[in-house]
Design an enzyme around this catalytic site. Structure first.
Site, PDB file in Angstrom:
ATOM      1  CG  ASN A  65      49.723  37.423  -8.287  1.00 51.68           C
ATOM      2  OD1 ASN A  65      50.609  36.952  -8.992  1.00 51.68           O
ATOM      3  ND2 ASN A  65      49.253  38.641  -8.435  1.00 51.68           N
TER       4      ASN A  65
ATOM      5  NE  ARG B  71      46.781  36.623 -10.983  1.00 54.53           N
ATOM      6  CZ  ARG B  71      46.599  35.836  -9.923  1.00 54.53           C
ATOM      7  NH1 ARG B  71      46.776  34.530 -10.030  1.00 54.53           N
ATOM      8  NH2 ARG B  71      46.237  36.333  -8.752  1.00 54.53           N
TER       9      ARG B  71
ATOM     10  N   PRO C 187      42.130  33.338  -3.788  1.00 50.42           N
ATOM     11  CG  PRO C 187      40.461  31.981  -2.934  1.00 50.42           C
ATOM     12  CD  PRO C 187      40.964  32.579  -4.216  1.00 50.42           C
ATOM     13  CD  GLU C 188      48.359  34.706  -2.252  1.00 51.59           C
ATOM     14  OE1 GLU C 188      49.448  34.227  -1.933  1.00 51.59           O
ATOM     15  OE2 GLU C 188      48.176  35.340  -3.290  1.00 51.59           O
TER      16      GLU C 188
ATOM     17  CE  LYS D 164      46.820  29.580  -5.561  1.00 46.43           C
ATOM     18  NZ  LYS D 164      46.979  30.538  -6.624  1.00 46.43           N
TER      19      LYS D 164
END
Ligand SMILES: [Zn+2]
Length: 307
Positions: free
Chosen positions: A174, A269, A2-3, A55
């Site tokens: 990301n 990533r 999750p962003e 986050k």
């Protein structure tokens, strides 16, 4: 994963659904939560505030009790009308907070802890977050300050790695890491020490604009879901919404060059960039050769945006 904005949406949806309300039922499937809940009691406390910090999601209850959750890769918070069927099985439920008509249910969250204001302060991870892009304290100047400080203390950090580092700027994930570097015309593999003030300004500014634009998508009065589309290109067509993320092997929307992808950093990533719009600038002592990435579109099922 999750962003930051996803968690912000979740927190805001929860704030709308249960903020200011009295807890009428609390269930937990994690031993640590259940024991604290039994000792201190959650029922009859008021949900004072639901907050996203990077986050992390923090639910503040009256009487100095804070529920801290981190989503990592798999966790999510859902909002339901009380009695409505859940989208996930009860075995995946970690905790459920019922406030009259609404329920906030956490599924698969790997980290969930109760804190007091004091124990939260001592928590080694949460207070170390950088300035939160979606908070009122954020400004382009504050963002530039954070980037400059990082460039001074960690000059060899690659730009996209620093953008993803929640201790520098809290909130970028990301997807936006690649989008923000594109917007600034900065090659994501450049070292922080090569950044100009102007480039930092653009990155600090667009970080906030992109994140806010995505939050506005769900800014109506209703309870929103938070699987919403990320948007950076101003196009309403979902497939047109991102400049470079997930587009390796396709033409750059700005110049027509082929977008590249390469795994980056300790976390490996995916980073996407346009080699023409984001030219390579070597730091002193670094090879002048630009990094290359995969240009060929991957076969197989289309990857979900946000992975
Ligand atoms: Zn381009």
């Amino acid at each position: 994963m999750p962003e930051g904005d996803t968690i912000y949406r979740a927190a805001r949806a929860m704030q709308k659904a249960v903020g200011g309300k009295v807890v009428t039922a609390f269930e937990a499937n994690l031993a640590t939560l259940a024991s604290v809940a039994d000792d201190k009691g959650v029922v009859a406390r008021t949900v004072e505030k639901v907050e996203a910090r990077g986050k992390w999601c923090l639910i503040h209850f009256s009487g100095d009790l804070i529920l801290l959750t981190h989503m990592l890769m798999s966790g999510s918070w859902h909002i339901y009308k009380t009695g409505e069927k859940w989208w996930m099985g009860r075995n995946r439920m970690r905790c459920a907070i019922t406030c009259g008509d609404y329920q906030a249910v956490a599924f698969n969250v790997p980290v969930a802890e109760f804190h007091t204001a004091r124990s939260l302060e001592r928590n080694s991870q949460v207070p170390k977050l950088g300035v939160d892009i979606l908070s009122d304290e954020y400004s382009t100047e504050a963002g530039v300050r954070a980037l400059k400080e990082r460039a001074a203390t960690h000059p060899g950090d690659e730009v996209a790695v620093a953008l993803l580092n929640q201790r520098v700027l809290a909130g970028l994930g990301n997807v936006y890491k690649s989008e923000v570097a594109f917007a600034a015309g900065v090659n994501p593999f450049r070292q922080m020490r090569t950044l100009t003030e102007r480039e930092m300004e653009v990155m600090a500014d667009v970080s906030q604009r992109y994140m806010k634009a995505n939050i506005l998508d769900g800014s109506g009065d209703g309870i929103v879901t938070y699987s919403g589309n990320r948007r950076t290109t101003h196009s309403m067509d979902r497939s047109d919404r991102l400049w470079v993320y997930g587009r390796q092997g396709q033409e750059c929307r700005r110049c027509g060059a082929i977008v590249m992808m390469r795994k980056q950093g300790e976390q490996v990533r995916s980073t996407y960039w346009c080699p023409s719009c984001q030219p390579w600038i070597a730091a002193e002592g670094q090879t002048a050769e630009a990094p290359v990435g995969r240009q060929v579109k991957l076969l197989g099922p289309r990857r979900k945006v946000g992975c």
